[in-house]
Design a protein around this motif. Structure first.
Motif, short mmCIF file in Angstrom:
data_model
loop_
_atom_site.label_atom_id
_atom_site.label_comp_id
_atom_site.label_asym_id
_atom_site.label_seq_id
_atom_site.Cartn_x
_atom_site.Cartn_y
_atom_site.Cartn_z
N PRO A 1 0.64 -0.92 0.02
CA PRO A 1 -0.53 -0.05 -0.14
C PRO A 1 0.42 0.82 -0.10
O PRO A 1 1.94 1.67 0.77
CB PRO A 1 -1.45 -0.19 1.04
CG PRO A 1 -0.92 -1.27 1.91
CD PRO A 1 0.98 -2.19 1.12
N ALA A 2 0.55 1.85 -0.78
CA ALA A 2 1.40 3.62 -0.52
C ALA A 2 1.04 4.24 0.71
O ALA A 2 0.24 4.54 1.22
CB ALA A 2 0.93 4.27 -1.89
N GLY A 3 1.90 5.51 0.74
CA GLY A 3 1.82 6.48 1.69
C GLY A 3 1.93 6.02 3.02
O GLY A 3 1.96 6.59 3.81
N LEU A 4 2.93 4.39 3.41
CA LEU A 4 2.89 4.27 4.59
C LEU A 4 4.99 4.12 4.44
O LEU A 4 4.92 3.28 3.64
CB LEU A 4 1.72 3.00 4.77
CG LEU A 4 0.96 2.92 5.08
CD1 LEU A 4 0.20 1.54 5.37
CD2 LEU A 4 0.03 3.90 5.78
N SER A 5 4.92 3.57 6.33
CA SER A 5 6.23 3.16 6.10
C SER A 5 6.64 1.93 6.53
O SER A 5 5.29 1.12 5.97
CB SER A 5 7.28 4.21 7.19
OG SER A 5 6.41 3.34 8.51
N ASP A 6 7.81 1.39 6.20
CA ASP A 6 7.58 -0.03 6.21
C ASP A 6 7.31 -0.54 7.12
O ASP A 6 6.93 -1.72 6.92
CB ASP A 6 9.67 -0.22 6.21
CG ASP A 6 10.05 0.38 4.37
OD1 ASP A 6 9.38 0.11 3.53
OD2 ASP A 6 11.48 0.32 4.70
N GLU A 7 8.06 0.19 8.34
CA GLU A 7 7.20 -0.30 9.42
C GLU A 7 5.62 -0.90 9.68
O GLU A 7 5.49 -1.41 10.23
CB GLU A 7 8.09 0.41 10.48
CG GLU A 7 9.60 -0.03 10.94
CD GLU A 7 10.19 1.29 9.96
OE1 GLU A 7 9.44 1.78 9.08
OE2 GLU A 7 11.25 1.66 9.79
N GLU A 8 5.28 0.09 8.16
CA GLU A 8 3.67 0.64 8.76
C GLU A 8 3.21 -0.63 8.52
O GLU A 8 2.37 -1.64 8.34
CB GLU A 8 3.17 1.88 8.71
CG GLU A 8 3.29 2.93 9.67
CD GLU A 8 2.72 4.33 9.03
OE1 GLU A 8 2.26 4.75 10.04
OE2 GLU A 8 2.89 4.73 8.12
N VAL A 9 3.59 -1.03 7.10
CA VAL A 9 3.57 -2.63 6.03
C VAL A 9 3.58 -3.64 6.50
O VAL A 9 2.60 -3.96 6.89
CB VAL A 9 3.99 -1.40 4.55
CG1 VAL A 9 3.91 -3.30 3.49
CG2 VAL A 9 3.61 -0.44 4.31
N ALA A 10 4.88 -3.49 6.89
CA ALA A 10 5.07 -4.43 8.09
C ALA A 10 4.04 -5.00 8.85
O ALA A 10 3.92 -6.72 9.09
CB ALA A 10 6.47 -4.63 8.35
N ALA A 11 3.58 -4.05 9.76
CA ALA A 11 2.77 -4.20 11.10
C ALA A 11 1.37 -4.82 9.84
O ALA A 11 0.76 -6.11 10.93
CB ALA A 11 2.24 -3.46 11.53
N ILE A 12 1.02 -4.80 8.93
CA ILE A 12 -0.60 -5.46 8.12
C ILE A 12 -0.66 -6.66 8.69
O ILE A 12 -1.68 -7.64 9.06
CB ILE A 12 -0.57 -4.86 6.83
CG1 ILE A 12 -0.53 -3.29 7.37
CG2 ILE A 12 -2.31 -5.41 6.36
CD1 ILE A 12 -0.93 -2.05 6.33
N PRO A 13 0.38 -7.57 7.95
CA PRO A 13 -0.03 -8.96 7.14
C PRO A 13 -1.11 -9.35 8.01
O PRO A 13 -2.29 -10.35 7.52
CB PRO A 13 0.61 -9.59 6.68
CG PRO A 13 1.44 -8.56 6.43
CD PRO A 13 1.83 -7.48 7.12
N LEU A 14 -0.85 -9.95 8.85
CA LEU A 14 -1.20 -11.52 9.49
C LEU A 14 -2.31 -11.30 10.54
O LEU A 14 -3.85 -11.44 10.41
CB LEU A 14 -0.29 -12.45 10.27
CG LEU A 14 -0.68 -13.45 11.05
CD1 LEU A 14 0.10 -14.91 11.31
CD2 LEU A 14 -2.08 -13.15 12.95
N ALA A 15 -2.11 -10.22 11.40
CA ALA A 15 -3.54 -9.25 11.56
C ALA A 15 -4.26 -8.56 11.25
O ALA A 15 -5.51 -9.06 11.41
CB ALA A 15 -2.19 -8.19 13.09
N GLY A 16 -3.77 -7.66 10.22
CA GLY A 16 -5.07 -6.90 9.51
C GLY A 16 -5.87 -8.02 9.04
O GLY A 16 -6.81 -7.80 9.09
N LEU A 17 -5.13 -9.29 8.35
CA LEU A 17 -6.72 -10.59 7.86
C LEU A 17 -6.85 -10.80 8.48
O LEU A 17 -8.11 -11.06 8.71
CB LEU A 17 -5.20 -11.22 7.01
CG LEU A 17 -5.96 -12.46 6.61
CD1 LEU A 17 -6.60 -12.67 5.41
CD2 LEU A 17 -4.70 -13.33 5.58
N THR A 18 -6.04 -11.37 10.06
CA THR A 18 -7.27 -12.04 11.11
C THR A 18 -8.25 -11.69 11.28
O THR A 18 -9.12 -11.72 11.44
CB THR A 18 -6.24 -12.84 11.70
OG1 THR A 18 -5.32 -13.40 11.44
CG2 THR A 18 -7.84 -13.36 12.57
N ALA A 19 -8.61 -10.19 11.32
CA ALA A 19 -9.02 -8.96 12.03
C ALA A 19 -10.38 -9.13 10.62
O ALA A 19 -11.11 -8.90 11.00
CB ALA A 19 -8.24 -7.89 11.90
#
Ligand code: NAP
Length: 336
Positions: free
Chosen positions: A129-147
């Motif tokens: 996704p655009a406009g997010l830092s590496d750290e923010e993007v890394a936070a997304i996959p497993l937890a974002g998907l599960t949520a």
């Protein structure tokens, strides 16, 4: 490459950075050079030998962001240098209702993202996704998907409904809060920390109850005209799941996606049938769930909540931070 390698069951302090062979891509696979990864409670369970299908040595880690370093045969529509986010839900299968027999989560049994390089199927990388830092993007996959799957696909949360999210400091729980807010629902939370309740309120939660110091079932009833919430999102399990049956609205829904506090000692099923409750299990998510979740994040949209960033070499310290439930949101590892 350098990687965090687990050789035996142990404690977070037993995890060290080591030199290991670089992975090579097979047909249909890509190698991603990682810039950041993130931790999930699963990594703690794996470290302590509390996860099914353990094998050693293993490089844990399910979340990652980086760029394509090399391609295996037969990979089309991707090129070296593409900036990608990794979907850790591998081989979901054809049925959107449930994962198939070949389903795996990146980071066990396959080597994961706590490394400079990781090998994944080509269909598991998507443009970041655009406009997010590496750290923010890394936070997304497993937890974002599960949520996303718990709140939207399984929970079917609607605008105007009330949802109660248990243990709001957790990685999945903070994503559930953001997604529920985005849907226009009224969000209530529980936490063991007043500070985290205050953080949740600042993010839009309309009520928060401390499960350590208050009778949160009564507090939830009071906050919902004695009815209870339409939906409860629970990753806590154990005794808390049993108590959640008291908090649920007659005819309401509960989605369970985890059991941080252990197995349920005893569930009085009478409350399930008498209150006509709908109890849904939820795990990870399908490729469709992942794409829909990802579309919520980025420029001008939602931003993941990063609690702290540690260098990869300090993975053990970062896992201890998680073990103490000290976080609000995701714990991220920066990879050089
Ligand atoms: N099924 C799946 O696909 C799936 C995917 C991801 C995670 N999970 C599971 O879901 C759980 C959460 O994962 P995570 O990575 O989000 O974990 P996490 O970031 O470590 O969060 C755990 C949270 O649990 C809360 N908690 C602990 N005791 C509690 C209690 N008695 N009542 C209410 N909340 C309590 C704490 O919230 P406070 O700090 O607010 O007190 C803590 O922050 C884990 O068990 C994990 O294995 C399952």
């Amino acid at each position: 490459m350098k990687a965090i390698v687990l050789h035996r069951v142990g404690e977070p302090e037993d995890l060290h950075l080591e030199h290991v062979a670089d992975p090579t891509p097979a047909h249909g696979e890509v190698i991603v050079r990682l810039r950041a990864a993130a931790l999930n409670h699963r990594d703690l369970y794996i470290c302590r030998g509390q996860y099914a299908g353990l094998r050693f040595p293993i490089i844990p880690g399910s979340d990652g962001v980086g760029e394509i370093a090399s391609l295996g045969d037969g990979v089309e529509n991707l090129k070296v240098g593409d900036q990608v986010i990794i979907n850790p839900s591998i081989n979901w299968g054809d049925n959107p209702r449930v994962q198939g027999p070949d389903f795996r989560i990146l980071g066990l049994p396959d080597n994961g993202t706590l490394a400079q390089l990781v090998k994944v199927p080509a269909q598991n990388v998507l443009p970041r996704p655009a406009g997010l830092s590496d750290e923010e993007v890394a936070a997304i996959p497993l937890a974002g998907l599960t949520a996303y799957r718990a709140v939207v696909t399984r929970g079917e949360l609607q605008a105007g409904e009330t949802v109660l999210i248990l243990g709001i400091g957790g990685g999945v729980a903070t994503f559930a809060l953001m997604i529920a807010q985005q849907l226009g629902a009224r969000v209530l939370v529980t936490s063991g920390s007043e500070e985290k309740i205050a953080r949740a309120r600042s993010l839009g939660a309309k009520g928060g109850f401390n499960y350590k110091t208050t009778n949160w079932v009564k507090a939830v009833q009071d906050a919902t005209d004695g009815q209870g919430p339409d939906l409860i999102i629970d990753g806590t399990g154990g005794q808390t799941f049993d108590i959640a049956l008291d908090a649920a609205r007659p005819g309401g829904r509960i989605v369970t996606y985890g059991s941080t506090t252990g197995v349920v000692p005893e569930v009085a099923v009478r409350r399930i049938f008498w209150k006509q409750l709908n109890i849904h299990g939820s795990t990870m998510g399908s490729p469709t769930d992942f794409r829909a979740m990802l579309s919520l994040f980025g420029e001008g949209k939602l931003r993941p909540i990063v609690d702290r960033v540690f260098p990869l070499v300090e993975t053990g310290t970062a896992l201890k931070h998680m073990d103490h439930a000290a976080q609000f949101g995701k714990i991220v590892l920066k990879i050089d």
